[in-house]
Design a protein around this motif. Structure first.
Motif, PDB file in Angstrom:
ATOM      1  N   GLN A 171       0.847   9.301 -18.006  1.00 53.43           N
ATOM      2  CA  GLN A 171      -0.536   8.809 -18.092  1.00 53.43           C
ATOM      3  C   GLN A 171      -1.291   9.082 -16.795  1.00 53.43           C
ATOM      4  O   GLN A 171      -2.476   9.394 -16.823  1.00 53.43           O
ATOM      5  CB  GLN A 171      -0.537   7.309 -18.404  1.00 53.43           C
ATOM      6  N   LEU A 172      -0.578   8.961 -15.651  1.00 51.60           N
ATOM      7  CA  LEU A 172      -1.236   9.264 -14.371  1.00 51.60           C
ATOM      8  C   LEU A 172      -1.673  10.724 -14.331  1.00 51.60           C
ATOM      9  O   LEU A 172      -2.776  11.041 -13.882  1.00 51.60           O
ATOM     10  CB  LEU A 172      -0.283   8.990 -13.207  1.00 51.60           C
ATOM     11  N   LEU A 173      -0.796  11.612 -14.809  1.00 53.27           N
ATOM     12  CA  LEU A 173      -1.141  13.043 -14.776  1.00 53.27           C
ATOM     13  C   LEU A 173      -2.285  13.370 -15.730  1.00 53.27           C
ATOM     14  O   LEU A 173      -3.115  14.218 -15.443  1.00 53.27           O
ATOM     15  CB  LEU A 173       0.079  13.906 -15.135  1.00 53.27           C
ATOM     16  N   SER A 174      -2.312  12.655 -16.887  1.00 55.11           N
ATOM     17  CA  SER A 174      -3.393  12.953 -17.832  1.00 55.11           C
ATOM     18  C   SER A 174      -4.653  12.168 -17.498  1.00 55.11           C
ATOM     19  O   SER A 174      -5.690  12.336 -18.131  1.00 55.11           O
ATOM     20  CB  SER A 174      -2.949  12.656 -19.266  1.00 55.11           C
ATOM     21  N   GLY A 175      -4.562  11.270 -16.510  1.00 54.27           N
ATOM     22  CA  GLY A 175      -5.748  10.547 -16.051  1.00 54.27           C
ATOM     23  C   GLY A 175      -6.143   9.362 -16.913  1.00 54.27           C
ATOM     24  O   GLY A 175      -7.253   8.863 -16.820  1.00 54.27           O
ATOM     25  N   SER A 176      -5.208   8.870 -17.754  1.00 52.97           N
ATOM     26  CA  SER A 176      -5.593   7.763 -18.640  1.00 52.97           C
ATOM     27  C   SER A 176      -5.181   6.394 -18.096  1.00 52.97           C
ATOM     28  O   SER A 176      -5.257   5.405 -18.807  1.00 52.97           O
ATOM     29  CB  SER A 176      -5.005   7.982 -20.036  1.00 52.97           C
ATOM     30  N   ILE A 177      -4.723   6.329 -16.847  1.00 50.34           N
ATOM     31  CA  ILE A 177      -4.342   5.034 -16.271  1.00 50.34           C
ATOM     32  C   ILE A 177      -4.603   5.081 -14.760  1.00 50.34           C
ATOM     33  O   ILE A 177      -4.599   6.158 -14.158  1.00 50.34           O
ATOM     34  CB  ILE A 177      -2.851   4.712 -16.581  1.00 50.34           C
ATOM     35  N   SER A 178      -4.839   3.902 -14.182  1.00 52.57           N
ATOM     36  CA  SER A 178      -5.061   3.865 -12.730  1.00 52.57           C
ATOM     37  C   SER A 178      -3.760   3.502 -12.016  1.00 52.57           C
ATOM     38  O   SER A 178      -2.845   2.929 -12.623  1.00 52.57           O
ATOM     39  CB  SER A 178      -6.130   2.824 -12.397  1.00 52.57           C
ATOM     40  N   VAL A 179      -3.687   3.839 -10.729  1.00 51.62           N
ATOM     41  CA  VAL A 179      -2.487   3.535  -9.941  1.00 51.62           C
ATOM     42  C   VAL A 179      -2.258   2.022  -9.916  1.00 51.62           C
ATOM     43  O   VAL A 179      -1.114   1.555 -10.003  1.00 51.62           O
ATOM     44  CB  VAL A 179      -2.628   4.109  -8.513  1.00 51.62           C
ATOM     45  N   PRO A 230       0.825  -1.223   0.000  1.00 54.30           N
ATOM     46  CA  PRO A 230       0.000   0.000   0.000  1.00 54.30           C
ATOM     47  C   PRO A 230       0.856   1.270   0.000  1.00 54.30           C
ATOM     48  O   PRO A 230       0.471   2.266  -0.610  1.00 54.30           O
ATOM     49  CB  PRO A 230      -0.791  -0.098   1.305  1.00 54.30           C
ATOM     50  N   ASN A 231       2.019   1.221   0.649  1.00 49.15           N
ATOM     51  CA  ASN A 231       2.840   2.428   0.719  1.00 49.15           C
ATOM     52  C   ASN A 231       3.468   2.776  -0.625  1.00 49.15           C
ATOM     53  O   ASN A 231       3.614   3.951  -0.970  1.00 49.15           O
ATOM     54  CB  ASN A 231       3.920   2.290   1.792  1.00 49.15           C
ATOM     55  N   VAL A 232       3.856   1.738  -1.387  1.00 55.58           N
ATOM     56  CA  VAL A 232       4.402   2.009  -2.723  1.00 55.58           C
ATOM     57  C   VAL A 232       3.305   2.618  -3.594  1.00 55.58           C
ATOM     58  O   VAL A 232       3.531   3.608  -4.308  1.00 55.58           O
ATOM     59  CB  VAL A 232       4.968   0.713  -3.355  1.00 55.58           C
ATOM     60  N   LYS A 233       2.106   2.030  -3.507  1.00 59.62           N
ATOM     61  CA  LYS A 233       0.976   2.581  -4.270  1.00 59.62           C
ATOM     62  C   LYS A 233       0.726   4.028  -3.869  1.00 59.62           C
ATOM     63  O   LYS A 233       0.384   4.876  -4.700  1.00 59.62           O
ATOM     64  CB  LYS A 233      -0.294   1.769  -4.005  1.00 59.62           C
ATOM     65  N   LYS A 234       0.909   4.284  -2.567  1.00 59.81           N
ATOM     66  CA  LYS A 234       0.624   5.623  -2.022  1.00 59.81           C
ATOM     67  C   LYS A 234       1.467   6.690  -2.734  1.00 59.81           C
ATOM     68  O   LYS A 234       0.980   7.789  -3.025  1.00 59.81           O
ATOM     69  CB  LYS A 234       0.915   5.621  -0.510  1.00 59.81           C
ATOM     70  N   ILE A 235       2.740   6.335  -3.019  1.00 65.32           N
ATOM     71  CA  ILE A 235       3.612   7.317  -3.679  1.00 65.32           C
ATOM     72  C   ILE A 235       3.012   7.724  -5.028  1.00 65.32           C
ATOM     73  O   ILE A 235       2.968   8.903  -5.385  1.00 65.32           O
ATOM     74  CB  ILE A 235       5.034   6.740  -3.890  1.00 65.32           C
TER      75      ILE A 235
END
Lengths: 303, 422
Positions: free
Chosen positions: B400-408, B229-234
């Motif tokens: 992609q994360l910044l443009s919102g086209s992928i999930s964490v 969970p902590n890696v995902k958190k970053i």
């Protein structure tokens, strides 16, 4: 009577002369062939051979088609190939723009002399300079977005939006290179029979009808030539622009095979994979080139 | 048809003849002669490095009067491409400048282990880990490279915040940013992610505030749990910098060098995750923001049990090529290039925090003092532990994360696959 030595010597000299005559063409083309084989064919074969060897831990070992399998599974390379497809689709636009502008210049729109020199001007600029200029113009807080903002249209992330960036780069490439195609078109117009145009006008043809029924058919060979050169230009000389404007991004959306090869060879230290990619690019170019040659030949026959 | 068959035969014969080549040559010829050493770098051509090179040369000349040293400065943006070509041909420079981490680790097959030559420098210099692989050291560190979070104290003051007390938790940090943006119009982060390197800086700067010390050490040791969970958190925090509009607009089309730095220097953003070597660092920022107004803060804490620290590694270092004729002489040159005198000049002129921690830096302002003070408790930067391939992928995924086209979740899944493959 036995033949004298003089009688025997004549046919021998003739035979020798014939042999020299037969060999002469080969001797004459030998330097060119040698240069082609040594500097073109041999490196090409080396490259193809490298593409069947491994990278990193498997350096030098024959790995069969592993690199090609890797390539086809790499979404980045798939994206690069898709972009090649996109370029082919955009090709008619890239040809139509200089074609139309050349038509207007030929039809002597007001200020045509001025336009002729201005249109050619970007063709002498280096892609690096062009890229840097458009980086400034198209940046998120740059002048283009300011103008859009002033007329009430929201800002566009020209180089940061994966759906827009490739079109922005291709647009800039067309802007920077259409001057050359324009010159070719103008040269084509120089051979156009003006009596045909006059006849069309006398018959009351509109501008569109003149372009469609007179200019395009008369310039068919010029148009084909521009198609071939523009396609080659798009596939091989967009590297500089890509490198400066987007570096393949965002999200890998502006990769072309050439850029992919450079990244794999230089940044990822995978020269064998890069060789495989360049072999694929070579085959693509070969297929595109042969198809276009075929088209040209067919057009030649119709003439 | 017959002609085609002939051409096919020529092609096959050609392939057979070239059949024993390889993409990466394993030849062992030297770039220089017995009496000459060739050094490749991207620094020696810069005016700020002139004195450094001069001092190093003088130090080396004391030990080897008869050996000539030639510096060849290459352009940095093509450095590894050119070096790759040199390595493939098996003919290259004797001494080579490298960035720590992936760039050198990917190429250790072509380098000489230096452990037997640099024993005396072990204690004096810091940052060796970035140049080591499989228990062997392949280069001696010249600078330290790290990712301090710099902030603009003037903007803090204008927003009514205490510049001496930056936030210590993420919530407090985001609240401070909201205040700054509201009062001054400045964004929270100057972010440049055009090349996908913004995420590298962010991951390294924030990790110590998110991962527990155990997780952090495991990460560096190569035991990375991408599903934790902590890696995902970053990556969630990274996404949040986009969705909560903490970054400057158009981060994916803003270059880190020099556009994002310009955003910070011009006061349009309150924070930047910068560098500490010789660009994008305190000395550059001091010029615009002034030494008194430039602050350095530790990562805000996100999870309990995390102990924020300065992420840093060896920045750049000199290595010795495998094919050099006399490795000892080449290693001596590397030692001269990392001597205290030479490094002192590099610090003074280029502003880099050098690997030699005995150099006095107290004259350069509070930001440098804070950075050097944090070196003792600092740990290696998490992004440096990743392979070039994983970093390249992370760059694209971050866009992609910044443009919102992928999930964490998708991001950590792809990163896990790339990390094991790499």
């Amino acid at each position: 009577m036995p033949p004298t030595s003089r009688d025997r010597a004549v046919p021998r000299r003739v035979a020798g002369g014939r042999r020299a005559e037969m060999l002469a063409p080969f001797v004459l083309v030998a330097p060119a062939v040698l240069i082609l084989v040594l500097l073109r064919l041999y490196p090409l074969l080396l490259g193809v051979n490298f593409s069947f060897t491994g990278d990193g831990d498997r350096d030098g070992a024959m790995v069969g088609f592993d690199n090609y399998v890797d390539l086809l599974q790499d979404p980045l390379f798939q994206g690069a190939l898709r972009n090649v497809g996109l370029l082919v689709l955009l090709l008619p636009v890239a040809v139509a723009i200089p074609g139309l502008l050349a038509t207007f210049i030929y039809l002597r729109v007001p200020g045509h002399r001025f336009y002729r020199s201005v249109y050619f001007f970007p063709a002498v600029l280096s892609p690096v300079i062009v890229g840097a200029i458009f980086n400034l113009l198209l940046s998120f807080d740059g002048p283009v977005n300011s103008i859009l903002g002033a007329v009430g249209i929201g800002p566009v992330d020209w180089l940061g939006d994966p759906d827009v960036a490739m079109f922005a780069v291709v647009g800039v490439h067309v802007w920077a290179t259409f001057g050359m195609a324009l010159v070719v078109f103008l040269a084509g117009f120089a051979t156009l029979d003006s009596a045909l145009l006059d006849a069309a006008r006398v018959d009351g043809a509109s501008l569109t009808q003149v372009i469609w029924h007179v200019i395009i058919p008369s310039l068919s060979r010029t148009i084909q030539f521009v198609f071939v050169t523009t396609m080659i230009g798009m596939l091989t000389s967009m590297f500089g622009l890509l490198y400066v404007m987007t570096s393949g991004g965002p999200e890998g959306s502006t990769y072309l095979p050439e850029y992919y090869i450079w990244i794999q060879q230089g940044q990822m230290n995978r020269p064998a994979l890069a060789s495989a990619a360049s072999t694929v690019l070579f085959v693509i170019m070969l297929v595109v080139g042969l198809l276009q040659l075929k088209l040209l030949r067919r057009a030649g026959r119709e003439d | 048809m017959k002609q085609r068959a002939v051409w096919a035969a020529v092609l096959v014969a050609g392939l057979a003849l070239t059949g024993c080549g390889s993409a990466t040559g394993s030849g062992s010829s030297s770039g220089g002669s017995d009496k000459k050493l060739v050094v490749w770098d991207w620094k020696s051509g810069e005016a700020s490095s002139a004195q450094y090179v001069e001092k190093a040369k003088a130090d080396f000349a004391k030990k080897h009067k008869d050996v000539e040293v030639e510096f060849v400065a290459q352009p940095f943006d093509q450095y590894y491409t050119l070096l790759g070509a040199a390595i493939q041909s098996g003919k290259g420079p004797d001494v080579i400048l490298f960035n720590g981490g992936g760039q050198i680790r990917d190429r250790v097959d072509s380098l000489q282990p230096l452990d037997e030559y640099v024993g005396e420098d072990r204690q004096r210099l810091a940052g060796w880990e970035a140049f080591a692989k499989g228990g062997k050291t392949y280069a001696a560190p010249v600078t330290l490279q790290g990712h301090p979070i710099y902030y603009n104290k003037a903007l803090y003051e204008r927003a009514g915040l205490d510049p001496a007390k930056p936030a210590t938790t993420w919530q407090e940090f985001v609240a401070n940013c909201a205040t700054i943006t509201q009062k001054t119009g400045a964004k929270c982060f100057a972010q440049g992610n055009k090349e996908g390197i913004g995420i590298q800086f962010f991951l390294s700067a924030m990790a110590s505030g998110v991962l527990t010390p155990q997780e952090y050490d495991n990460w560096i040791a190569g035991k990375r749990d991408w599903n934790s969970p902590n890696v995902k958190k970053i990556f969630e925090l990274w996404k949040e910098t986009g969705t909560a509009k903490l970054n400057n607009d158009g981060a994916n089309s803003t270059a880190m060098f020099n556009d994002a730095f310009a955003v910070f220097q011009s006061g349009k953003a309150a924070h930047i995750i910068g560098l500490m070597s010789d660009i994008g660092h305190w000395k550059d920022f001091n010029e615009f923001i002034t030494p008194e107004k430039l602050g350095v803060m530790m990562a805000p804490t996100v999870t309990s049990g995390a102990t924020p620290s300065l992420p840093y590694d060896g920045g750049i270092g000199y290595a010795v090529a495998k094919w050099t004729k006399d490795p000892k002489v080449a290693a001596d040159l590397v030692r001269s290039l990392t001597s205290t005198d030479a490094l002192k000049a590099f610090y003074a002129n280029a502003g880099a925090i050098t690997a030699d921690t005995t150099i006095d830096v107290s004259q350069s302002g509070p930001a440098v003092t804070t950075i050097v003070g944090a070196l003792k408790t600092g740990k290696p930067a998490p992004h440096v532990a990743l392979s070039s391939k994983a970093l390249d992928l992370m760059g694209r995924l971050s866009q992609q994360l910044l443009s919102g086209s992928i999930s964490v979740d998708d991001v950590v899944k792809q990163m896990a696959a790339a990390d094991t493959a790499g």
